[in-house]
Scaffold this active site. Structure first.
Site, PDB file in Angstrom:
ATOM      1  N   SER A  14     -16.175 -23.407  35.510  1.00  0.00           N
ATOM      2  CA  SER A  14     -14.991 -22.896  36.187  1.00  0.00           C
ATOM      3  C   SER A  14     -13.813 -23.389  35.382  1.00  0.00           C
ATOM      4  CB  SER A  14     -14.907 -23.403  37.612  1.00  0.00           C
ATOM      5  OG  SER A  14     -15.638 -24.576  37.753  1.00  0.00           O
ATOM      6  N   CYS A  15     -12.985 -22.473  34.956  1.00  0.00           N
ATOM      7  CA  CYS A  15     -11.854 -22.940  34.187  1.00  0.00           C
ATOM      8  C   CYS A  15     -10.615 -22.834  35.030  1.00  0.00           C
ATOM      9  CB  CYS A  15     -11.699 -22.156  32.904  1.00  0.00           C
ATOM     10  SG  CYS A  15     -11.787 -20.422  33.147  1.00  0.00           S
TER      11      CYS A  15
END
Ligand SMILES: Cc1cc2nc3c(=O)[nH]c(=O)nc-3n(C[C@H](O)[C@H](O)[C@H](O)COP(=O)(O)OP(=O)(O)OC[C@H]3O[C@@H](n4cnc5c(N)ncnc54)[C@H](O)[C@@H]3O)c2cc1C
Lengths: 412, 103
Positions: B101-102
C-alpha cells in the site's frame, strides 16, 4: 504561437506556472492556467483548525496573488479534455487548444462513496478536516464537546498527506489534555493499513508514540459503511467500532473531469510514468501533484520535488530532446506529535523513512524519525515557506532527489 | 529468499512465503499455499486468482477496491473468500508479490 496549458491552479499548477513563465519566450509561448475557484487554500493548515490553532483566515489567500504576470488566467470549471484533439472544453463552452498540457487538478474527498457517511450525523457528530468547512465545523464541535469516544478513521488508500490522521490524534491528545478532560476522551485511530503507517521503521517509531500517548489503533479495518443510528463503523468483514464523535478521511478521488475525459483509473487518478511524469498514454500531456497515480505520497512536498523534474522534462520535450530527468518519488513530511514537538520523515520509491538528520548530514537541524521541538518549528515555518517560496516556484535549499547522507540504516 | 518445495515442485519464495517468480506458479501450488493459510479453493477463488495474475501481468497496481469492481466478486464476497486479509492472502495464493500500500 505555441500553447502550454495548465489545468488546476493549486499547489502544483501554480508552481509550474511560475517556473515556466521565466523559462519560455513570451513571443513564442502562451501559458494559460485554468482553475474553477478563486481562493487558494493552504491545505496543511486545515489540520490545525479543529484545535483552534489556525482559523479560516490563516489558510486562505486569493489564487490570483500567486499567478505570475505573463500567464493567462481563466477561472472556469474544466468540462473535459479531448486528448486526441489536443483540446480542452471549459464549462462555459470555451475551447482551449494546446501543444503541451499539464494536468494538476489534484484530489478531493468524496464522502458519497461511503454508505452512511453523508447522512444525518454529517457535521453533527461526523466531520472531516480535509475541507475548510469540515475543519471549521469540527472546531465549533470540539469547543463544546465534553468527551466520549473520539474515532479518527481512514476509508480508502491512497489519500493525501498520509500522516495527517496521525497528527490529528496526536494533536487531539494534546488539546484534550490541556482542556483537562483527556481522561474522559478515548482516542482510536482506525486504518485499513496493517499498522500506523506503511513503512516498517516509521511504523515502529509512530506505534510507540501512539502507545505512550494512550491512543488505540484498530488496523486492517476496511470501512464498508457507517451506522448512524447505532453510531458505529462497520467493516467489510463485519467488525465494528463504536464512536461518539467521528473524524474521517473520506475516499480521495481525482476530479470527475478526469473520468469524463476517460483518462483516469478507478479513482480518477491519471496513469503517469512515475519517473518522467509524462502521461502513460499521451506524449504531450504531463501530470503533476495529487492528480497522478504515481506510487508515492500525495503531498505538497512531493509536488514540489516533482516540479523540478517536470520542468526539466518539459524543456526537453519542447526542445526535441529525450526526457532526461527522473523522479525518485521523494517525499518529506513533518509530523506534528503534540505538546510543541514534531517528527520528520524523508523517503522515496525505494527507500523507507530512516532515522538521521535533515537536510544537512549530522547537523540537521531537523531530526529524522525523532520527536523534537525543532521539527515542530519546521512544520510551523512551512506555512511561510509555502506562500513565499514554494508556490512562487523558487528553489528550496533541498535537493529534488532524496539523499542517503545523514541517514542511518536500521534493522530490527 | 529461499527454495521451498510446494506440491512437489521447488520454487523460490521470500521470507513471508510469497513466490518470487510468478511463472513458477500453477494450480496445485495455489491449492497447497491456500491450505497452509486455511482456505479451501473453489472455482470462484480461481476466478479471482486469474484476475489478480492478469492485472499483475499488465503492471496495474492491485487494491481491494479494484477486485471489488472486477465483476467477479464484490468487496464483501472477496473478504468472505479470503478471510482476514483478502488482498495479502489472495496475492500469496496467486503467486504474485505482496501488494504494497503506498501512501
Ligand atoms: C489536512 C491536510 C494536511 C496536509 N498536510 C500536508 C503537509 O503537512 N505537507 C505536505 O507536503 N502536504 C500536505 N497536504 C497535501 C497538500 O496540500 C497537497 O498534496 C497539495 O496541495 C497537492 O497539490 P495539487 O496542486 O496536486 O492539488 P491542489 O492544491 O488541491 O490543487 C488542485 C486544483 O485544481 C483545481 N481543479 C480541480 N478540478 C478542476 C476542474 N475540473 N476545473 C478547474 N479546476 C479544477 C482545484 O480547484 C484546485 O485549485 C495536506 C493536505 C490536507 C488536506
Amino acid at each position: 504561437m505555441q500553447k502550454l496549458l495548465i489545468l488546476g491552479g493549486g499547489t502544483a499548477g501554480t508552481m509550474m506556472a511560475n517556473k515556466l513563465v521565466k523559462a519560455l519566450d513570451n513571443e513564442e509561448w502562451e501559458i494559460t492556467i485554468v482553475d474553477k475557484y478563486k481562493t487558494h487554500y493552504y491545505q496543511p493548515g486545515f489540520l490545525f483548525i479543529p484545535f483552534g490553532i489556525y482559523n479560516r483566515k490563516d489558510v486562505e489567500k486569493p489564487k490570483a496573488n500567486f499567478f505570475p504576470p505573463g500567464v493567462k488566467v481563466i477561472f472556469s470549471d474544466v468540462n473535459k479534455i479531448e486528448p486526441d484533439e489536443n483540446k480542452v472544453l471549459l464549462e462555459d463552452g470555451r475551447v482551449l487548444h494546446y501543444n503541451y498540457l499539464i494536468i494538476a487538478t489534484g484530489t478531493k474527498t468524496v464522502p458519497e462513496e461511503t454508505p452512511g457517511l453523508k447522512e444525518k450525523l454529517w457535521y453533527k457528530d461526523i466531520f472531516d478536516f480535509y475541507t475548510v468547512e469540515g475543519a471549521c465545523a469540527l472546531q465549533r464541535k470540539f469547543k463544546q464537546w465534553e468527551g466520549g469516544k473520539l474515532v479518527m478513521a481512514i476509508t480508502e488508500l491512497p489519500y493525501k498527506c498520509p500522516v495527517a490522521p496521525l497528527e490529528f490524534v496526536f494533536l487531539a491528545d494534546d488539546y484534550f489534555t490541556k482542556k483537562g478532560i483527556r481522561d474522559k476522551v478515548d482516542i482510536t485511530l482506525v486504518t485499513p493499513l496493517p499498522g500506523a503507517f506503511t513503512k516498517p521503521v516509521a511504523t515502529k517509531m509512530l506505534s510507540e508514540l501512539l502507545k505512550d500517548k494512550n491512543i488505540n489503533v484498530e488496523s486492517e479495518f476496511y470501512i464498508e459503511s457507517i451506522n448512524n443510528d447505532e453510531k458505529k463503523l462497520v467493516s467489510y468483514d463485519n467488525k465494528e467500532v463504536p464512536f461518539d464523535l467521528l473524524t474521517i478521511v473520506p475516499v480521495n478521488m481525482g476530479d470527475p473531469m478526469i473520468a469524463r475525459s476517460e483518462m483516469g483509473d478507478d479513482l480518477n487518478f491519471v496513469p503517469t510514468n512515475k519517473h518522467t511524469l509524462q502521461s502513460e498514454k499521451y506524449e504531450n500531456i504531463f501530470v503533476l501533484g495529487d492528480a497522478s497515480n504515481i506510487p508515492t505520497s500525495k503531498a505538497g512536498s512531493v509536488a514540489h520535488f516533482a516540479s523540478e523534474i517536470l520542468f526539466d522534462n518539459i524543456m526537453d520535450a519542447i526542445e526535441g530532446r529525450p526526457l532526461s530527468a527522473k523522479f525518485d518519488g521523494h517525499a518529506n513530511c513533518y509530523i506534528e506529535t503534540g505538546f510543541g514537538k514534531g517528527a520528520l520523515i524523508d523517503f522515496n520509491y525505494d527507500t523507507e523513512p530512516l532515522p538521521g538528520t535533515f537536510p544537512l548530514p549530522g547537523l540537521g537541524p531537523f531530526g529524522l524519525l525523532k520527536n523534537t521541538k525543532i521539527n515542530h518549528y519546521g512544520k510551523i515555518m512551512f506555512r511561510w515557506i509555502y506562500w513565499h517560496i514554494l508556490l512562487k516556484g523558487k528553489e528550496l535549499p533541498v535537493e529534488a532527489d532524496m539523499t542517503m547522507a545523514g541517514k542511518k540504516k536500521v534493522s530490527f | 529468499m529461499a527454495d521451498k518445495v510446494i506440491a512437489g515442485k521447488t520454487v523460490q519464495v521470500n521470507d513471508e512465503g510469497y513466490l518470487l517468480d510468478a511463472s513458477q506458479w500453477d494450480k496445485e501450488i495455489a491449492v497447497e499455499i491456500a491450505k497452509e493459510i486455511g482456505i479451501e479453493l473453489t472455482d470462484k477463488h480461481f476466478e479471482v486468482l486469474a484476475f489478480l495474475r492478469e492485472k499483475k501481468e499488465a503492471g496495474e497496481p492491485l487494491t481491494i477496491r479494484k477486485v471489488g469492481k472486477s465483476g467477479i466478486v464484490d468487496i464483501k464476497e472477496f473478504y468472505a473468500l479470503f478471510p482476514g486479509g483478502p488482498l495479502k492472502y489472495s496475492s500469496k495464493i496467486a503467486g504474485i508479490p505482496k501488494p504494497v500500500s503506498c501512501v
